[in-house]
Scaffold this active site. Structure first.
Site, mmCIF file in Angstrom:
data_model
loop_
_atom_site.group_PDB
_atom_site.id
_atom_site.type_symbol
_atom_site.label_atom_id
_atom_site.label_comp_id
_atom_site.label_asym_id
_atom_site.label_seq_id
_atom_site.Cartn_x
_atom_site.Cartn_y
_atom_site.Cartn_z
ATOM 1 C CB SER A 189 4.590 4.120 0.979
ATOM 2 O OG SER A 189 5.248 2.961 1.039
ATOM 3 C CE1 TYR A 202 -0.350 1.898 1.219
ATOM 4 C CE2 TYR A 202 1.693 0.959 0.399
ATOM 5 C CZ TYR A 202 1.294 1.702 1.486
ATOM 6 O OH TYR A 202 1.836 2.454 2.424
#
Length: 312
Positions: A189, A202
């Protein structure tokens, strides 16, 4: 006749050399951008790497889009996800639409005792492409100590975002090495490029995926294996809670059609030209400015979520 002092001549050549170097860098960057985003590498990914493609988290969003794109290219598909009902639905749709064989393995990646079942399900398959896509994020941006059910969330994020990448790669990579060919696409990501406060765990797990991918590529590129870290910004998926695609938030299908053309050209890719521009801007931004902007954005999302929850 006057002669220029030695220092003036030296500075001239330093300046000329610097300008020439910067011009060459700019030219090379433009050439690479044209090669990646305009030409691409359409033909690399397909059945010649191996009959089967394995996609984790393949029933929604980016994972589903990769599964469909690989099936479109003639590869047989193994979908690994939690819900057998969703697996059956997506598997049947792929089978009917692309006329390829499909298999499913239903496991919960938040658990750590699932890998023997996956190993059995993949046994004997000639796997040419692995897409490590399964992932989870926070319900909403939050300060570390205020994350609901923190201990369980830590375990789930690490099991799903980190352990799954290592363990499934461990199962698939030996066959690729034996045949001296294969592609592993690890979906990281943009949150793994630079730290994202209020998405702390995350962001850290996605940075792990990026580093793991880079190291693995260097270790096994001589064996014919190409490993890519895919680092998108926001894509219109259920995980991102974005329903309507926009220019900077493409649909999963649009994103994957773009990203798959970068395989063989970039070991780290944002996958999408607009996201590449966004990444370039963030990379040259002063760190204090980046943190001020991203912290403000994360706080805004947090406050909006908490207000909405309070109303409900």
């Amino acid at each position: 006749m006057e002669c220029a002092p030695p220092a003036a001549g030296f500075l001239y050549w330093v300046g000329a050399s610097t300008i020439a170097y910067l011009a060459l860098r700019a030219s090379y960057s433009l050439f690479r951008a044209f090669q990646v985003w305009c030409v691409g590498n359409e033909a690399l990914v397909g059945p010649r790497l191996g009959e089967w493609a394995v996609v984790t988290g393949g029933t929604d969003g980016i994972g589903k889009a990769y599964a469909e794109e690989l099936a479109k290219r003639g590869m047989k598909i193994v979908l690994i996800s939690r819900s057998q009902d969703k697996l059956n639905q997506v598997s049947n749709n792929i089978k009917e639409k692309f006329n390829v064989e499909t298999r499913t393995i239903a496991v919960d990646f938040s658990l750590d005792d699932i890998y023997d079942k996956i190993k059995t399900g993949l046994s004997g398959l000639e796997i040419g492409v692995l897409v490590n896509n399964v992932g989870m994020s926070y319900e909403y941006p939050e300060y570390f100590l205020e994350i609901p059910d923190l201990d369980n969330t830590i375990k789930k994020l690490i099991n799903i975002n980190v352990l799954s990448v290592c363990k499934v790669t461990r199962l698939v990579l030996p066959g690729m090495v034996e045949r001296s060919k294969g592609v592993i696409l690890n979906i990281s990501s943009a949150s793994g490029m630079l730290p994202v406060p209020l998405l702390t765990i995350y962001s850290a797990t996605k940075a792990f995926v990026d580093f793991f991918s880079q190291c693995l590529h260097e270790e096994y590129k001589s064996k014919g294996i190409f490993v890519q870290s895919v680092m998108p910004y926001l894509v219109a998926t259920k995980l991102a809670k974005i329903q309507k695609p926009t220019l900077d938030k493409p649909s999963a299908e649009t994103f994957v059609k773009s990203a798959i053309k970068t395989v063989g050209l970039q070991t780290r890719t944002t996958g999408y030209v607009i996201h590449s521009l966004m990444g370039s801007i963030n990379s040259i931004m002063p760190r204090w400015m980046y943190f001020k902007i991203i912290m403000g954005f994360s706080k805004s999302l947090r406050n909006r979520y908490l207000k909405k929850r309070k109303k409900n």
